[in-house]
Write an enzyme that holds these catalytic residues in place. Sequence first.
Site, PDB file in Angstrom:
ATOM      1  CB  ALA A 134      44.793  43.047  49.460  1.00 29.01           C
TER       2      ALA A 134
ATOM      3  N   GLY B  88      44.882  48.236  50.506  1.00 28.09           N
ATOM      4  CA  GLY B  88      44.573  48.652  48.970  1.00 28.09           C
ATOM      5  C   GLY B  88      43.543  49.415  48.490  1.00 28.09           C
TER       6      GLY B  88
ATOM      7  CD  GLU C  50      48.325  50.374  49.015  1.00 31.28           C
ATOM      8  OE1 GLU C  50      47.612  49.254  49.205  1.00 31.28           O
ATOM      9  OE2 GLU C  50      49.632  50.392  48.854  1.00 31.28           O
TER      10      GLU C  50
ATOM     11  CD  GLU D 125      48.163  48.042  54.132  1.00 29.00           C
ATOM     12  OE1 GLU D 125      48.113  48.735  55.000  1.00 29.00           O
ATOM     13  OE2 GLU D 125      47.624  48.009  52.665  1.00 29.00           O
TER      14      GLU D 125
HETATM   15  N1  CAA Z   1      39.910  40.336  52.229  1.00 27.43           N
HETATM   16  C1  CAA Z   1      39.159  39.080  52.136  1.00 27.43           C
HETATM   17  N2  CAA Z   1      37.884  39.319  52.582  1.00 27.43           N
HETATM   18  C2  CAA Z   1      37.613  40.252  53.497  1.00 27.43           C
HETATM   19  C3  CAA Z   1      38.477  41.407  53.452  1.00 27.43           C
HETATM   20  C4  CAA Z   1      39.607  41.563  52.983  1.00 27.43           C
HETATM   21  N3  CAA Z   1      40.302  42.202  52.936  1.00 27.43           N
HETATM   22  N4  CAA Z   1      37.723  42.350  54.156  1.00 27.43           N
HETATM   23  C5  CAA Z   1      36.616  41.723  54.689  1.00 27.43           C
HETATM   24  N5  CAA Z   1      36.443  40.514  54.041  1.00 27.43           N
HETATM   25  C6  CAA Z   1      35.359  39.475  54.230  1.00 27.43           C
HETATM   26  C7  CAA Z   1      35.194  39.041  55.526  1.00 27.43           C
HETATM   27  O1  CAA Z   1      36.133  37.808  55.639  1.00 27.43           O
HETATM   28  C8  CAA Z   1      33.731  38.790  55.677  1.00 27.43           C
HETATM   29  O2  CAA Z   1      33.661  37.343  54.892  1.00 27.43           O
HETATM   30  P1  CAA Z   1      32.592  36.119  55.628  1.00 27.43           P
HETATM   31  O3  CAA Z   1      31.064  36.796  55.524  1.00 27.43           O
HETATM   32  O4  CAA Z   1      32.846  35.000  54.687  1.00 27.43           O
HETATM   33  O5  CAA Z   1      33.038  35.721  56.814  1.00 27.43           O
HETATM   34  C9  CAA Z   1      33.288  39.572  54.802  1.00 27.43           C
HETATM   35  O6  CAA Z   1      34.046  40.290  54.156  1.00 27.43           O
HETATM   36  C10 CAA Z   1      32.422  40.712  55.732  1.00 27.43           C
HETATM   37  O7  CAA Z   1      33.363  41.333  56.629  1.00 27.43           O
HETATM   38  P2  CAA Z   1      33.259  41.458  58.231  1.00 27.43           P
HETATM   39  O8  CAA Z   1      32.269  40.115  58.737  1.00 27.43           O
HETATM   40  O9  CAA Z   1      34.633  41.337  58.790  1.00 27.43           O
HETATM   41  O10 CAA Z   1      32.679  42.533  58.238  1.00 27.43           O
HETATM   42  P3  CAA Z   1      32.822  43.577  59.490  1.00 27.43           P
HETATM   43  O11 CAA Z   1      31.890  44.711  59.295  1.00 27.43           O
HETATM   44  O12 CAA Z   1      32.447  42.978  60.876  1.00 27.43           O
HETATM   45  O13 CAA Z   1      34.286  44.205  59.626  1.00 27.43           O
HETATM   46  C11 CAA Z   1      36.086  45.428  58.556  1.00 27.43           C
HETATM   47  C12 CAA Z   1      34.574  45.148  58.292  1.00 27.43           C
HETATM   48  C13 CAA Z   1      36.544  46.131  59.758  1.00 27.43           C
HETATM   49  C14 CAA Z   1      36.532  46.069  57.254  1.00 27.43           C
HETATM   50  C15 CAA Z   1      36.768  43.841  58.630  1.00 27.43           C
HETATM   51  O14 CAA Z   1      36.155  43.028  57.434  1.00 27.43           O
HETATM   52  C16 CAA Z   1      38.350  44.034  58.148  1.00 27.43           C
HETATM   53  O15 CAA Z   1      38.943  44.241  58.989  1.00 27.43           O
HETATM   54  N6  CAA Z   1      38.792  43.383  56.878  1.00 27.43           N
HETATM   55  C17 CAA Z   1      40.127  43.485  56.781  1.00 27.43           C
HETATM   56  C18 CAA Z   1      40.856  44.957  56.680  1.00 27.43           C
HETATM   57  C19 CAA Z   1      42.096  45.073  56.095  1.00 27.43           C
HETATM   58  O16 CAA Z   1      43.063  44.491  57.017  1.00 27.43           O
HETATM   59  N7  CAA Z   1      42.621  45.454  55.056  1.00 27.43           N
HETATM   60  C20 CAA Z   1      44.085  45.374  54.663  1.00 27.43           C
HETATM   61  C21 CAA Z   1      44.338  44.153  53.543  1.00 27.43           C
HETATM   62  S1  CAA Z   1      45.876  44.063  53.150  1.00 27.43           S
HETATM   63  C22 CAA Z   1      45.849  45.095  52.018  1.00 27.43           C
HETATM   64  O17 CAA Z   1      45.234  45.855  51.493  1.00 27.43           O
HETATM   65  C23 CAA Z   1      47.420  45.016  51.380  1.00 27.43           C
HETATM   66  C24 CAA Z   1      48.317  45.511  50.663  1.00 27.43           C
HETATM   67  O18 CAA Z   1      48.559  46.735  50.261  1.00 27.43           O
HETATM   68  C25 CAA Z   1      49.482  44.644  50.650  1.00 27.43           C
END
Ligand code: CAA
Length: 259
Positions: free
Chosen positions: A65, A110, A113, A133
């Site tokens: 998400a 997500g 999912e 999450e």
């Molecule tokens: N939401 C918003 N932005 C995101 C994102 C997300 N889930 N995942 C990555 N991005 C963005 C980063 O903020 C970054 O943006 P900026 O360049 O503006 O800083 C860009 O995408 C590139 O990401 P990274 O620099 O972090 O890339 P990386 O290779 O270093 O890391 C990653 C990759 C391990 C996937 C890391 O981005 C990460 O941990 N992302 C979040 C993963 C996560 O926690 N997902 C679960 C979300 S909650 C969910 O899905 C909910 C639900 O069912 C309720």
Amino acid sequence: MFMSDVLYEKRGHTAIITFNKTADLNALSEDFLQKIGEAVDLVEQDEEVYTLILTGAGKAFIAGADIKEMYEKDADSIMVWSSLGSGLNLRLENLKIPVIAAINGYALGGGLELAMACDIRIASEKAKMGLPEVSLGVICGAGGTQRLPRIVGEAVAKEMIFTGKKVNAEEALSIGLVNRVVPPEKLMDTALELAAAIERNGQIAVGTAKAAINFSGTSDLEEGCLFEREIFSKLFETEDQKIGMGSFLRKEKDFKFKN
Ligand code: CAA
């Protein structure tokens, strides 16, 4: 067809939807979920599409998400995202045609999912999957707690969800989360070959098989077998049944279903 964040393409009877919002690793904002839904509309409206492949551009399938958008939400306003996410996943699961997830990279939260709502998952060796999450202080909101235990079993699902750990492609294969793992450069060819193998068969039968298998997830064995018997018999009203069985009896190898 080009819809910027979401690419839609047809190759023969196979539709391919590519998530193409690479700047934030295809994070699922409400707007993005809606756009994916519009691409699925195209699939549903086209009777010539027999299989659907979902994949991502760049290093992610979908990294979850959109955390930036979600951060501001409260218990009421988050329901919009949750309904869109859950709704899309249920739609994919219940689509009449097989849906293949070609997981090219990160499939987190997500993103996993959504992949779990697909019928078959193929992973690139580079893929990483998880439901992180709880590390964000929440839980899955688009079916993750319900689908993961059904796919990998309760104990493994609990470990993955409670720790929020990511698994690599080989681990995902070993727990049955993906069907197979291939080198990154072979991912799309493998998905397309799989789609072609499905498309050679009777499509009414394939769709009926999907409905029957899906039914097994919500019914007991007796109910499931009754349901199967009912829809099995309906296939004997189709031309495909006469074509398929007739061709076998005539020893004809080169035949086509009506579809
Ligand atoms: N939401 C918003 N932005 C995101 C994102 C997300 N889930 N995942 C990555 N991005 C963005 C980063 O903020 C970054 O943006 P900026 O360049 O503006 O800083 C860009 O995408 C590139 O990401 P990274 O620099 O972090 O890339 P990386 O290779 O270093 O890391 C990653 C990759 C391990 C996937 C890391 O981005 C990460 O941990 N992302 C979040 C993963 C996560 O926690 N997902 C679960 C979300 S909650 C969910 O899905 C909910 C639900 O069912 C309720």
